[in-house]
Design a protein around this motif. Structure first.
Motif, PDB file in Angstrom:
ATOM      1  N   ASP A   1      40.474 -11.596  -6.530  1.00 44.71           N
ATOM      2  CA  ASP A   1      41.922 -11.353  -6.448  1.00 44.71           C
ATOM      3  C   ASP A   1      42.597 -11.678  -7.779  1.00 44.71           C
ATOM      4  N   ALA A   2      42.180 -12.820  -8.344  1.00 46.16           N
ATOM      5  CA  ALA A   2      42.786 -13.250  -9.605  1.00 46.16           C
ATOM      6  C   ALA A   2      42.516 -12.205 -10.699  1.00 46.16           C
ATOM      7  N   ILE A   3      41.273 -11.715 -10.757  1.00 50.14           N
ATOM      8  CA  ILE A   3      40.917 -10.727 -11.785  1.00 50.14           C
ATOM      9  C   ILE A   3      41.705  -9.433 -11.573  1.00 50.14           C
ATOM     10  N   GLU A   4      41.852  -9.077 -10.342  1.00 52.21           N
ATOM     11  CA  GLU A   4      42.615  -7.861 -10.003  1.00 52.21           C
ATOM     12  C   GLU A   4      44.059  -7.983 -10.531  1.00 52.21           C
ATOM     13  N   ILE A   5      44.637  -9.141 -10.274  1.00 51.49           N
ATOM     14  CA  ILE A   5      46.030  -9.365 -10.742  1.00 51.49           C
ATOM     15  C   ILE A   5      46.088  -9.265 -12.264  1.00 51.49           C
ATOM     16  N   LEU A   6      45.133  -9.926 -12.906  1.00 47.53           N
ATOM     17  CA  LEU A   6      45.139  -9.945 -14.379  1.00 47.53           C
ATOM     18  C   LEU A   6      44.973  -8.535 -14.945  1.00 47.53           C
ATOM     19  N   LYS A   7      44.143  -7.748 -14.287  1.00 49.42           N
ATOM     20  CA  LYS A   7      43.938  -6.353 -14.725  1.00 49.42           C
ATOM     21  C   LYS A   7      45.236  -5.570 -14.587  1.00 49.42           C
ATOM     22  N   THR A   8      45.859  -5.712 -13.412  1.00 50.00           N
ATOM     23  CA  THR A   8      47.108  -4.978 -13.149  1.00 50.00           C
ATOM     24  C   THR A   8      48.149  -5.277 -14.221  1.00 50.00           C
ATOM     25  N   TYR A   9      48.181  -6.539 -14.662  1.00 47.72           N
ATOM     26  CA  TYR A   9      49.228  -6.931 -15.604  1.00 47.72           C
ATOM     27  C   TYR A   9      48.724  -7.053 -17.048  1.00 47.72           C
ATOM     28  N   ASN A  10      47.615  -6.353 -17.346  1.00 51.97           N
ATOM     29  CA  ASN A  10      47.088  -6.276 -18.727  1.00 51.97           C
ATOM     30  C   ASN A  10      46.859  -7.636 -19.378  1.00 51.97           C
ATOM     31  N   GLN A  11      46.286  -8.551 -18.632  1.00 48.96           N
ATOM     32  CA  GLN A  11      46.028  -9.878 -19.191  1.00 48.96           C
ATOM     33  C   GLN A  11      44.516 -10.076 -19.357  1.00 48.96           C
ATOM     34  N   ASP A  12      43.891  -9.122 -20.056  1.00 51.59           N
ATOM     35  CA  ASP A  12      42.429  -9.145 -20.190  1.00 51.59           C
ATOM     36  C   ASP A  12      41.903 -10.408 -20.876  1.00 51.59           C
ATOM     37  N   HIS A  13      42.705 -10.951 -21.798  1.00 50.02           N
ATOM     38  CA  HIS A  13      42.247 -12.166 -22.498  1.00 50.02           C
ATOM     39  C   HIS A  13      42.075 -13.323 -21.512  1.00 50.02           C
ATOM     40  N   ILE A  14      42.847 -13.309 -20.428  1.00 49.67           N
ATOM     41  CA  ILE A  14      42.697 -14.383 -19.430  1.00 49.67           C
ATOM     42  C   ILE A  14      41.449 -14.113 -18.577  1.00 49.67           C
ATOM     43  N   ILE A  15      41.129 -12.836 -18.373  1.00 47.31           N
ATOM     44  CA  ILE A  15      39.887 -12.530 -17.635  1.00 47.31           C
ATOM     45  C   ILE A  15      38.705 -13.079 -18.451  1.00 47.31           C
ATOM     46  N   ARG A  16      38.749 -12.861 -19.769  1.00 50.29           N
ATOM     47  CA  ARG A  16      37.651 -13.368 -20.620  1.00 50.29           C
ATOM     48  C   ARG A  16      37.602 -14.898 -20.559  1.00 50.29           C
ATOM     49  N   LEU A  17      38.776 -15.508 -20.545  1.00 53.47           N
ATOM     50  CA  LEU A  17      38.822 -16.978 -20.455  1.00 53.47           C
ATOM     51  C   LEU A  17      38.209 -17.437 -19.126  1.00 53.47           C
ATOM     52  N   LEU A  18      38.574 -16.751 -18.073  1.00 55.10           N
ATOM     53  CA  LEU A  18      38.063 -17.086 -16.743  1.00 55.10           C
ATOM     54  C   LEU A  18      36.537 -16.976 -16.707  1.00 55.10           C
ATOM     55  N   ASP A  19      36.004 -15.924 -17.330  1.00 55.73           N
ATOM     56  CA  ASP A  19      34.549 -15.711 -17.381  1.00 55.73           C
ATOM     57  C   ASP A  19      33.836 -16.879 -18.053  1.00 55.73           C
ATOM     58  N   ASN A  20      34.526 -17.477 -19.008  1.00 52.80           N
ATOM     59  CA  ASN A  20      33.894 -18.561 -19.770  1.00 52.80           C
ATOM     60  C   ASN A  20      34.060 -19.939 -19.146  1.00 52.80           C
ATOM     61  N   LEU A  21      34.812 -20.007 -18.062  1.00 51.17           N
ATOM     62  CA  LEU A  21      35.039 -21.322 -17.439  1.00 51.17           C
ATOM     63  C   LEU A  21      34.164 -21.493 -16.204  1.00 51.17           C
ATOM     64  N   GLU A  22      33.933 -22.762 -15.881  1.00 50.79           N
ATOM     65  CA  GLU A  22      33.134 -23.062 -14.679  1.00 50.79           C
ATOM     66  C   GLU A  22      33.781 -24.185 -13.889  1.00 50.79           C
ATOM     67  N   GLY A  23      33.323 -24.364 -12.682  1.00 48.00           N
ATOM     68  CA  GLY A  23      33.695 -25.525 -11.854  1.00 48.00           C
ATOM     69  C   GLY A  23      35.188 -25.712 -11.699  1.00 48.00           C
ATOM     70  N   GLU A  24      35.587 -26.993 -11.848  1.00 49.30           N
ATOM     71  CA  GLU A  24      36.971 -27.370 -11.587  1.00 49.30           C
ATOM     72  C   GLU A  24      37.970 -26.622 -12.465  1.00 49.30           C
ATOM     73  N   LYS A  25      37.616 -26.483 -13.750  1.00 42.39           N
ATOM     74  CA  LYS A  25      38.530 -25.822 -14.695  1.00 42.39           C
ATOM     75  C   LYS A  25      38.810 -24.393 -14.255  1.00 42.39           C
ATOM     76  N   LYS A  26      37.729 -23.724 -13.817  1.00 44.74           N
ATOM     77  CA  LYS A  26      37.866 -22.345 -13.370  1.00 44.74           C
ATOM     78  C   LYS A  26      38.767 -22.283 -12.123  1.00 44.74           C
ATOM     79  N   GLN A  27      38.511 -23.186 -11.210  1.00 45.69           N
ATOM     80  CA  GLN A  27      39.290 -23.218  -9.972  1.00 45.69           C
ATOM     81  C   GLN A  27      40.770 -23.457 -10.251  1.00 45.69           C
TER      82      GLN A  27
END
Ligand code: UTP
Length: 418
Positions: A6-32
């Protein structure tokens, strides 16, 4: 898992690809944490606010009139005494509380830390802005035989530092049980391309949503309910960064009571047509402040038949409300303005960028936009040398240097501060 999608979908809709990349690089608590933040943010609102930054601001001049005011220095002795008496009675009954807005970022001043912790170089050893405010209140308490409730609004960013600072300095002698600290809400920051900034903790960078957030935050924090329980009838709201702010002005309070209005404000005459302050007017029959950034040049320079600036009553963040007015405003959504500011962020390589010039928009509601909700306001024109010593810029106008000068001159004229 679904939440991530859902989060990725929102980011895509609003052209926030850099946050998708950030999300991909995070794990565990930080990602959550980041996902939770994404789900909480109103992306549609932020998108609209960003789009608005590209639009021209339109002001239809024909609907605007000059505001009426009472000049404090022109009141007769008797008039002033009568007003003061009305104000004093309220204060003596313990029906008056003050709020300090201390949730700003103070980007122009460039002080690291909450603005109230800035030390103004006055009388040798200097005084912190919070200390100056405390002295002002303590003086009023002594004069009227009360202990006024003092509410301080912080931001999520500066709350802890503010609390620690006040604790360390023992509230500069103010009775601690009378000081209430509450925190205001936030909105994300966006760059000139509409991309959300990322902060040091790998979250979307958010900042306090302007001093207009004071009303709803008073309510959300429970402070408004508490004020009512304590029998508060009048609430003063002022800024943290005016070294000559009078938080307890019985003439202003008396004027509001005498005029039977819900809101009142102290103004000073604009120093020059292009001074960077908002000015009062009446728009479509309602009181309003137009920010300097939104005032057309022609109007800024317009003079009346006496040669005075037609829109010359500056709003100096010295505002007074009935408790009912606060209650009412706290339930109304205020519009957001955008401010182009310097905000540090983490770039795609994970490096912190500290900009040297403004790089991003901060969305802020303004305290004075609430005035339009009312039919009338009482304006008391004060004096710059008595009422207004703002600490805004690092150097030049409205800087610590000019505030020090004004503060010392005032206290040399009145009584020497210790
Ligand atoms: P300003 O609008 O001058 O902002 O605040 P600022 O944060 O102090 O300074 P710059 O613009 O970043 O340089 C006027 C008053 O409103 C408060 C400030 O703390 C100050 O008392 N304020 C501002 C808040 O409490 N919250 C906000 O979100 C913004």
């Amino acid at each position: 898992m679904d939440k991530t999608k859902d989060a990725i979908e929102i980011l895509k809709t609003y052209n926030q690809d850099h946050i998708i990349r950030l999300l991909d690089n995070l794990e565990g608590e930080k990602k959550q944490e980041l996902i939770d933040q994404i789900m909480r943010i109103d992306f549609n609102q932020i998108h609209e606010l960003y789009e608005n930054t590209k639009k021209e601001i339109e002001i239809k001049e024909n609907k605007i009139e000059a505001i009426k005011y009472v000049d404090k220095s022109k009141l007769t002795k008797e008039e002033k005494e009568n007003l003061d008496k009305l104000g004093e009675d309220v204060i003596k009954k313990g029906e008056y509380a003050v709020v300090t807005m201390a949730g700003g970022q103070g980007t122009r001043l460039g002080h690291t830390g909450p603005k109230g912790t800035f030390k103004l170089d006055v009388y040798g050893k200097g005084k912190y802005l919070f200390e100056i405010l405390t002295e002002n209140l303590k003086e009023a308490n002594k004069k009227y035989g009360v202990n006024i409730f003092w509410y301080i609004m912080t931001s999520k960013e500066n709350n802890e530092e503010t609390v620690n600072f006040l604790e360390k300095h023992k509230y500069f002698g103010y009775p601690k049980e009378k000081v209430k600290i509450f925190t205001q809400s936030e909105l994300p920051l966006v760059d000139t391309n509409g991309k959300l900034l990322i902060d040091k903790n790998y979250k979307i960078k958010e900042a306090s949503d302007g001093n207009g957030g004071t009303y709803s935050s008073l309510r959300a924090s429970g402070c408004l309910a508490e004020m009512k329980e304590n029998g508060i009838k009048w609430v003063f709201i002022g800024s943290v960064d005016n070294a000559l702010l009078k938080m307890v002005d019985v003439t202003l309070l008396g004027l509001a009571i005498d005029k039977n209005v819900q809101i009142a404000s102290k103004s000073v005459v604009k120093a020059n047509p292009h001074e960077k302050v908002g000015v009062f007017c009446k728009m479509n029959g309602h009181p309003k402040v137009i920010e300097y950034t939104e005032l057309p040049e022609k109007m800024a320079e317009e003079v009346d038949e006496n040669g005075e600036l037609k829109f010359g009553e500056s709003h100096i963040m010295c505002n007074l409300y009935t408790i009912d007015a606060i209650e009412r405003i706290s339930k109304e959504p205020l519009i957001y303005h955008s401010a182009f500011k310097k905000n540090s962020y983490i770039d795609e390589d994970g490096k912190e960028v500290i900009p040297t010039k403004p790089n991003s928009y901060k969305f802020e509601s303004f305290i004075f936009d609430a005035f339009e909700l009312f039919d009338d306001i009482a304006i008391l024109r004060g004096k710059r040398e008595d009422d207004f010593a703002p600490v805004k810029n690092k150097e030049g106008v409205d800087s610590p240097r000019t505030a020090k000068e004004l503060y010392e001159k005032y206290w040399n004229r009145n009584k020497k501060a210790d």
